[in-house]
Design a protein around this motif. Structure first.
Motif, mmCIF file in Angstrom:
data_model
loop_
_atom_site.group_PDB
_atom_site.id
_atom_site.type_symbol
_atom_site.label_atom_id
_atom_site.label_comp_id
_atom_site.label_asym_id
_atom_site.label_seq_id
_atom_site.Cartn_x
_atom_site.Cartn_y
_atom_site.Cartn_z
ATOM 1 N N GLY A 169 14.071 14.228 36.102
ATOM 2 C CA GLY A 169 13.623 13.379 37.200
ATOM 3 C C GLY A 169 12.274 13.815 37.747
ATOM 4 N N MET A 170 12.083 15.122 37.862
ATOM 5 C CA MET A 170 10.797 15.642 38.352
ATOM 6 C C MET A 170 9.670 15.315 37.374
ATOM 7 N N LEU A 171 9.961 15.465 36.086
ATOM 8 C CA LEU A 171 8.957 15.160 35.070
ATOM 9 C C LEU A 171 8.589 13.680 35.102
ATOM 10 N N LEU A 172 9.601 12.821 35.238
ATOM 11 C CA LEU A 172 9.348 11.381 35.294
ATOM 12 C C LEU A 172 8.544 11.001 36.536
ATOM 13 N N TYR A 173 8.884 11.619 37.665
ATOM 14 C CA TYR A 173 8.149 11.317 38.901
ATOM 15 C C TYR A 173 6.691 11.748 38.771
ATOM 16 N N GLY A 174 6.490 12.943 38.211
ATOM 17 C CA GLY A 174 5.117 13.398 37.986
ATOM 18 C C GLY A 174 4.363 12.491 37.034
ATOM 19 N N SER A 175 5.046 12.035 35.980
ATOM 20 C CA SER A 175 4.403 11.133 35.013
ATOM 21 C C SER A 175 4.021 9.812 35.671
ATOM 22 N N SER A 176 4.891 9.304 36.556
ATOM 23 C CA SER A 176 4.584 8.037 37.232
ATOM 24 C C SER A 176 3.367 8.188 38.148
ATOM 25 N N LEU A 177 3.246 9.359 38.810
ATOM 26 C CA LEU A 177 2.067 9.600 39.643
ATOM 27 C C LEU A 177 0.799 9.679 38.798
ATOM 28 N N VAL A 178 0.881 10.368 37.662
ATOM 29 C CA VAL A 178 -0.274 10.463 36.766
ATOM 30 C C VAL A 178 -0.679 9.072 36.288
ATOM 31 N N TYR A 179 0.314 8.270 35.912
ATOM 32 C CA TYR A 179 0.023 6.899 35.468
ATOM 33 C C TYR A 179 -0.599 6.080 36.606
ATOM 34 N N GLY A 180 -0.052 6.239 37.799
ATOM 35 C CA GLY A 180 -0.555 5.479 38.941
ATOM 36 C C GLY A 180 -2.002 5.782 39.267
ATOM 37 N N PHE A 181 -2.426 7.028 39.081
ATOM 38 C CA PHE A 181 -3.787 7.412 39.470
ATOM 39 C C PHE A 181 -4.781 7.414 38.306
ATOM 40 N N THR A 182 -4.271 7.189 37.084
ATOM 41 C CA THR A 182 -5.198 7.108 35.942
ATOM 42 C C THR A 182 -5.115 5.756 35.233
ATOM 43 N N GLY A 183 -4.005 5.047 35.416
ATOM 44 C CA GLY A 183 -3.854 3.738 34.791
ATOM 45 C C GLY A 183 -3.436 3.780 33.341
ATOM 46 N N THR A 184 -3.031 4.942 32.831
ATOM 47 C CA THR A 184 -2.613 5.067 31.434
ATOM 48 C C THR A 184 -1.624 6.223 31.290
ATOM 49 N N VAL A 185 -0.801 6.159 30.229
ATOM 50 C CA VAL A 185 0.109 7.278 29.915
ATOM 51 C C VAL A 185 -0.373 8.037 28.693
ATOM 52 N N SER A 186 -1.397 7.514 28.016
ATOM 53 C CA SER A 186 -1.923 8.156 26.807
ATOM 54 C C SER A 186 -2.739 9.389 27.173
ATOM 55 N N PHE A 187 -2.552 10.483 26.456
ATOM 56 C CA PHE A 187 -3.300 11.711 26.751
ATOM 57 C C PHE A 187 -4.813 11.504 26.604
ATOM 58 N N PRO A 188 -5.300 10.901 25.489
ATOM 59 C CA PRO A 188 -6.750 10.645 25.410
ATOM 60 C C PRO A 188 -7.224 9.694 26.513
ATOM 61 N N GLY A 189 -6.369 8.713 26.880
ATOM 62 C CA GLY A 189 -6.721 7.787 27.949
ATOM 63 C C GLY A 189 -6.842 8.491 29.296
#
Length: 479
Positions: free
Chosen positions: A172-192
């Motif tokens: 759950g913590m990993l997913l929440y962190g991933s959602s924040l990263v996506y929200g502030f970068t607009g992508t889930v791709s590492f190069p993106g």
């Protein structure tokens, strides 16, 4: 171009995972058809499948991405996948005799190991946050089951439950962190993500990185997310403990390096502080908390926590040299851990397994070669030259000093000295205490694993070049 020809380039990088997946399905069908009579053949089939996949992995070359950039096959992934496959295959070798004696020899176990291995290999090749999470969950779900595989044993059931509850929290913590990263970068791709980070990190992104770090720290069993490790290691069947201490550690470290070096290279100053803290805390707790332990499996649990701390020194350096040190450290750690557990699985008289330090009393006089091998593992874990463990620490400490993290390297050296106490205590008990009744002969599977591990640990200093070159190539592919 035919449809098959157009699909082949996309499938080839994922071929090892596909082979394992198809093999696992065939083993399930075989086990369902033959029932409990299939336990022996399923073990052999799973072992053969893992060995075949190992050769598939090492035969791949170059750097290729597929599945719309979500999966990458590069030298770093290949080295870590090879270690994962070695750890999984060794676990099956170590497990056979134990499960037969405990009368829990069922065909599901090797299949769960294979499924776990697929998840770990996906973790090593993940190139975005979604594929990373999918691999992590496939590995975790299979791991929860094998922790509680001895269903009639209260400790094993408790270990599986603790691992599941705390693992769900970390996911759950990993997913929440991933959602924040996506929200502030607009992508889930590492190069993106790298492309999106063209300026200083925002507060929301920093928070996302912190939560992602918490999630991966749990899988590494790094402080302060280590609380499950001693209980799960002690409660799980001993071969399962050997598995948790080996292959999943390789996958977790590969995942950690992928996330921080692959997605956040431009904000190193943000995550470097987290890694330095986790590294110091893990080394300190692993060294001091193990001093009072009498149970060998709990001792190895704290040892694994400490070793993760040392490996993270290389990641904290954030350099190519540091990642090379991480890879070398994980290779040698795998050999030391598997060798130590091969000895632990040999401490049996009739129907009773022994798991305390006192049970090693006088082992040098009743089983001299077994005592010598375990002493080599302990000296190596303590970092005493010319054994392999010394070079493992040397490479990560050298990378830290080169990255101006001198204080971190000094703390690593100090905690190594403290940790040497409980490693050398085992040697003292084996060589200077009064002997007890001899144990039974070492099982064939354990003998094979112990012999291979001993060769790596004792003779590494003679031919270190192939491993150093492979680790250097793996590190270079990330930068």
């Amino acid at each position: 171009m035919t449809p098959i020809q157009s699909v082949l380039p996309a499938i080839t990088p994922v071929l090892p995972e596909i082979v394992l997946s198809v093999g696992a399905l065939l083993l399930v069908l075989w086990g369902a058809w033959r029932g409990e009579r299939s336990a022996e053949s399923t073990n052999l089939g799973a072992l053969g499948l893992l060995i075949f996949t190992f050769f598939l992995v090492v035969s791949q070359t170059g750097t290729v991405t597929t599945l719309n950039g979500a999966f990458i096959a590069d030298p770093f992934a290949r080295v870590m996948k090879a270690l994962i496959l070695i750890g999984s295959a060794a676990t099956i070798l170590l497990s056979r005799d134990y499960f037969q004696r405990e009368r829990i020899d069922r065909f599901e176990y090797p299949i769960l190991i294979v499924l776990c291995t697929i998840g770990m290999m996906v973790m090593a090749s993940a190139n975005d946050l979604i594929s990373l999470y999918l691999g992590l969950e496939l590995q975790s779900l299979a791991a929860y089951v094998i922790a509680a595989f001895h269903r009639d044993d209260v400790k094993s059931t408790e270990a599986g439950l603790k691992y599941f509850v705390l693992g769900a929290l970390s996911s759950g913590m990993l997913l929440y962190g991933s959602s924040l990263v996506y929200g502030f970068t607009g992508t889930v791709s590492f190069p993106g993500i790298v492309t999106a980070l063209n300026g200083p990190a925002s507060f929301g992104l920093v928070l996302g990185i912190v939560f992602v770090a918490a999630g991966v720290a749990f899988k590494l069993a790094a402080v302060p997310f280590h609380m499950w490790t001693p209980d799960v290691y002690e409660g799980s069947p001993t071969p399962v403990t050997a598995f948790f201490a080996s292959a999943p550690k390789m996958a977790a470290m590969a995942m950690t390096v992928r996330v921080f070096i692959g997605a956040f290279p431009d904000v190193t100053a943000v995550w470097q502080q987290i890694i330095v803290f986790v590294s110091i805390a893990s080394m300190a707790l692993g060294s001091f908390a193990a001093i009072g332990q009498r149970n060998l499996k709990r001792l190895m649990a704290y040892s694994s926590i400490g070793n993760v701390g040392y490996a993270l020194i290389g990641l904290a350096a954030g350099s190519e040299e540091g990642i090379r040190g991480v890879v070398i450290y994980m290779v040698i750690y795998l050999a030391m851990t598997l060798g130590a557990f091969a000895v632990l699985l040999s401490l049996r008289r009739k129907d009773r397994m022994f798991e305390t330090i006192d049970d090693l009393s006088g082992l040098s006089r009743t089983h001299p070669w077994l005592a010598f091998s375990l002493a080599a593992m302990m000296f190596s874990l303590a970092g005493i030259p010319p054994l392999a463990g010394f070079f493992a620490k040397f490479y990560v400490f050298a990378a830290a000093i080169k990255a101006d993290l001198v204080t971190l390297a000094v703390i690593g050296v100090v905690t190594s000295v403290v940790g040497a106490f409980y490693y050398l205590r085992l040697v003292k008990v084996m060589y200077f205490d009064e002997p007890k009744a001899p144990y039974e002969r070492i099982p064939p599977g354990s003998a094979i694993v112990l012999a291979a591990s001993s060769v790596v640990v004792v003779l590494f200093f003679l031919i270190p070049a192939p491993l150093v070159a492979a680790a250097g190539s793996a590190a270079k592919s990330l930068f």
